[in-house]
Write an enzyme that holds these catalytic residues in place. Structure first.
Site, PDB file in Angstrom:
ATOM      1  N   ASP A  32       1.310  -0.165   5.328  1.00  0.00           N
ATOM      2  CA  ASP A  32       0.621   1.095   5.640  1.00  0.00           C
ATOM      3  C   ASP A  32      -0.820   0.901   5.182  1.00  0.00           C
ATOM      4  OD1 ASP A  32      -0.106   3.648   6.220  1.00  0.00           O
ATOM      5  OD2 ASP A  32       1.267   4.627   4.839  1.00  0.00           O
ATOM      6  N   ASP A  79       0.979  -1.203  -4.766  1.00  0.00           N
ATOM      7  CA  ASP A  79      -0.261  -0.501  -4.436  1.00  0.00           C
ATOM      8  C   ASP A  79      -1.346  -0.959  -5.399  1.00  0.00           C
ATOM      9  OD1 ASP A  79      -0.910   2.091  -2.561  1.00  0.00           O
ATOM     10  OD2 ASP A  79      -2.256   1.979  -4.282  1.00  0.00           O
ATOM     11  N   ALA A 119       1.702   3.773  -2.335  1.00  0.00           N
ATOM     12  CA  ALA A 119       1.488   5.098  -2.921  1.00  0.00           C
ATOM     13  C   ALA A 119       1.167   6.113  -1.819  1.00  0.00           C
ATOM     14  CB  ALA A 119       0.353   5.043  -3.942  1.00  0.00           C
ATOM     15  N   PRO A 120       1.695   7.340  -1.947  1.00  0.00           N
ATOM     16  CA  PRO A 120       2.420   7.932  -3.084  1.00  0.00           C
ATOM     17  C   PRO A 120       3.934   7.734  -3.079  1.00  0.00           C
ATOM     18  CG  PRO A 120       1.948   9.626  -1.478  1.00  0.00           C
ATOM     19  CD  PRO A 120       1.359   8.356  -0.928  1.00  0.00           C
ATOM     20  N   ASP A 141      -3.137  -6.176  -5.448  1.00  0.00           N
ATOM     21  CA  ASP A 141      -4.058  -6.177  -4.311  1.00  0.00           C
ATOM     22  C   ASP A 141      -3.381  -6.887  -3.143  1.00  0.00           C
ATOM     23  OD1 ASP A 141      -6.167  -6.746  -2.487  1.00  0.00           O
ATOM     24  OD2 ASP A 141      -7.640  -6.721  -4.117  1.00  0.00           O
ATOM     25  N   GLY A 162       6.188   8.022  -0.260  1.00  0.00           N
ATOM     26  CA  GLY A 162       7.004   8.701   0.751  1.00  0.00           C
ATOM     27  C   GLY A 162       7.796   7.731   1.613  1.00  0.00           C
ATOM     28  N   LYS A 163       7.153   6.623   1.993  1.00  0.00           N
ATOM     29  CA  LYS A 163       7.848   5.651   2.842  1.00  0.00           C
ATOM     30  C   LYS A 163       8.793   4.780   2.017  1.00  0.00           C
ATOM     31  CE  LYS A 163       4.072   5.704   6.166  1.00  0.00           C
ATOM     32  NZ  LYS A 163       3.121   6.460   5.309  1.00  0.00           N
ATOM     33  N   CYS A 208       0.873  -1.186   0.000  1.00  0.00           N
ATOM     34  CA  CYS A 208       0.000   0.000   0.000  1.00  0.00           C
ATOM     35  C   CYS A 208       0.908   1.233   0.000  1.00  0.00           C
ATOM     36  CB  CYS A 208      -0.958   0.005   1.170  1.00  0.00           C
ATOM     37  SG  CYS A 208      -1.873  -1.548   1.384  1.00  0.00           S
ATOM     38  N   CYS A 256      -2.989   5.773   9.452  1.00  0.00           N
ATOM     39  CA  CYS A 256      -3.142   7.175   9.865  1.00  0.00           C
ATOM     40  C   CYS A 256      -4.546   7.369  10.442  1.00  0.00           C
ATOM     41  CB  CYS A 256      -2.857   8.141   8.718  1.00  0.00           C
ATOM     42  SG  CYS A 256      -3.819   7.858   7.225  1.00  0.00           S
TER      43      CYS A 256
END
Length: 429
Positions: free
Chosen positions: A322, A277, A256-257, A303, A259-260, A254, A375
């Protein structure tokens, strides 16, 4: 030269698309900003974000000021009046200018016959502002959250829900991540100082910098060269728990976008990273981030519930999941979340998270680390999710983050000026 457009009508139509059609502001706003001058981009963003942040207040006021709601083809006028009220309440735009531009917005949305109505409602608010706001502040609507979410927060955090709500209603700070392969944090802060800006280092996360005043990325020293990335401090905390090492095979699920993904490669430049993603369109941002930072990773569309389709039988030393979530920890950054989410989404998201966890666990090597992150601030997606996973997964062990009865580490919105975020570190026995 950009054609002069009515920003108030553009903001009203954008908010209407979010509230009435369930579209994300992060998808709607950028194309609209391309249609206006550089100096108007910030105001358009302020109007959209501000109206969505205070939507329940503006809606409450309109219901007090108007005998009956605007419906059908006139519904956009409802949101145009909201834009007008927001300017009068929360901006430094002179009231006469706010009124004039908002009233002219009726022409832009092809409702010129309603200019008088819009003007009348806004002027009535100016006359009754003090009494209306006193009544509003005594109502439940003053929390600026939908009732279903307020109830969930009150149940989960009986002592802290008000501070969470207050943090959600604030403007977020701008956090950056310094690329340690280019600069130390201190040396980049010196460059920032030379550029006439001020930043503050995070006490716990070694790459994190908070700007004193948010700024466009193009003015940040070395942004285009990959020296720095925009990323909230709480999200940067994932790397402290993941602790990637050079030479390891690491899955960012997962992703996108991206950063991690790029943070993993900054910490461990020789790691073999696979970024996956489900959203092919959002994967383009992973490619963009890798390109800007001059990094390489294997990027796949897939998936998380069916990993054998995109990685076969491969196992990884470390997995960062994430997980898709309600995003209730980042409302201050994305106020449209309050109006896009529904109460029924929470059990559906929890089920999806559970399925992904169960599916990806066999792809973690024995002795490997999985970081489960969201988050969200809701226990159903966080501590309760991990507690249930530990109970049904014999070879999973919680490490360093919480206890088996209360697993994980929950950051609440605004704590240390970061977003709401949850982490759990799991080791495979």
């Amino acid at each position: 030269m950009k054609k002069q457009r009515n920003l108030r009508s553009m903001a009203a139509q954008a908010v209407e698309q979010v509230v009435e059609q369930g579209q994300s502001l992060s998808n709607i706003l950028p194309p609209l900003q391309q249609k206006v001058s550089d100096k108007d981009k910030a105001l358009l963003q302020e109007l959209c974000f501000g109206v969505l942040r205070t939507l329940s207040q503006l809606d409450w006021l309109i219901n007090k000021l108007m005998a009956r709601p605007m419906t059908g083809k006139q519904r956009t006028v409802h949101y145009l009046i909201m834009v007008g009220l927001y300017q009068l309440l929360y901006t430094r735009i002179p009231p006469h200018a706010a009124l004039a531009e908002t009233v002219e917005g009726a022409v832009a949305i092809k409702r010129p016959q309603l200019k008088g109505l819009i003007n009348g409602v806004l002027r009535q608010f100016q006359r009754q502002q003090e009494e209306l706001l006193a009544e509003f502040n005594a109502s439940d609507a003053c929390y600026l959250h939908p009732s279903w979410l307020l109830k969930r927060l009150q149940k989960a955090y009986p002592e802290q829900w008000q501070s969470i709500v207050e943090a959600n209603n604030q403007r977020p700070p701008m956090w950056l991540r310094v690329n340690r392969t280019h600069h130390s944090r201190d040396s980049w802060l010196a460059l920032l100082d030379e550029a006439g800006m001020k930043g503050f280092p995070h006490a716990d996360y070694p790459d994190a910098v908070r700007l004193e005043t948010p700024a466009p990325v193009h003015v940040l020293p070395g942004f285009e060269e990959g020296w720095v990335t925009v990323q909230d401090a709480s999200a940067q905390g994932c790397m402290a728990w993941l602790a990637p090492q050079n030479g390891e095979h690491i899955l960012d699920l997962c992703a996108a976008p991206g950063g991690k993904t790029t943070h993993i490669l900054e910490v461990a430049p020789e790691a073999q990273v696979v970024a996956v993603d489900i959203d092919e369109q959002r994967l383009s941002r992973v490619y963009d981030n890798l390109k800007r930072l001059g990094m390489k990773a294997t990027v796949k569309q897939g998936d998380g519930r069916y990993p054998s389709q995109w990685c076969g039988e491969q196992q990884f030393d470390r997995i960062l999941l994430d997980a898709p979530c309600s995003a209730t920890g980042v409302i201050r950054r994305h106020p449209d979340i309050k109006w896009l989410r529904r109460d029924r989404d929470i059990p559906e998201l929890a089920q999806l998270q559970s399925e992904i966890l169960d599916a990806i666990w066999p792809h973690l090597k024995s002795g490997g680390t999985l970081i489960y992150a969201t988050c969200s601030v809701l226990p159903e997606e966080n501590s309760l999710q991990i507690k249930a996973f530990l109970q049904r997964t014999a070879d999973a062990e919680l490490c360093e983050t919480g206890t088996p009865e209360q697993p994980g580490k929950q950051n609440l919105p605004g704590a240390e000026e970061g977003d709401g975020f949850f982490y759990a570190k799991l080791i495979k026995k």
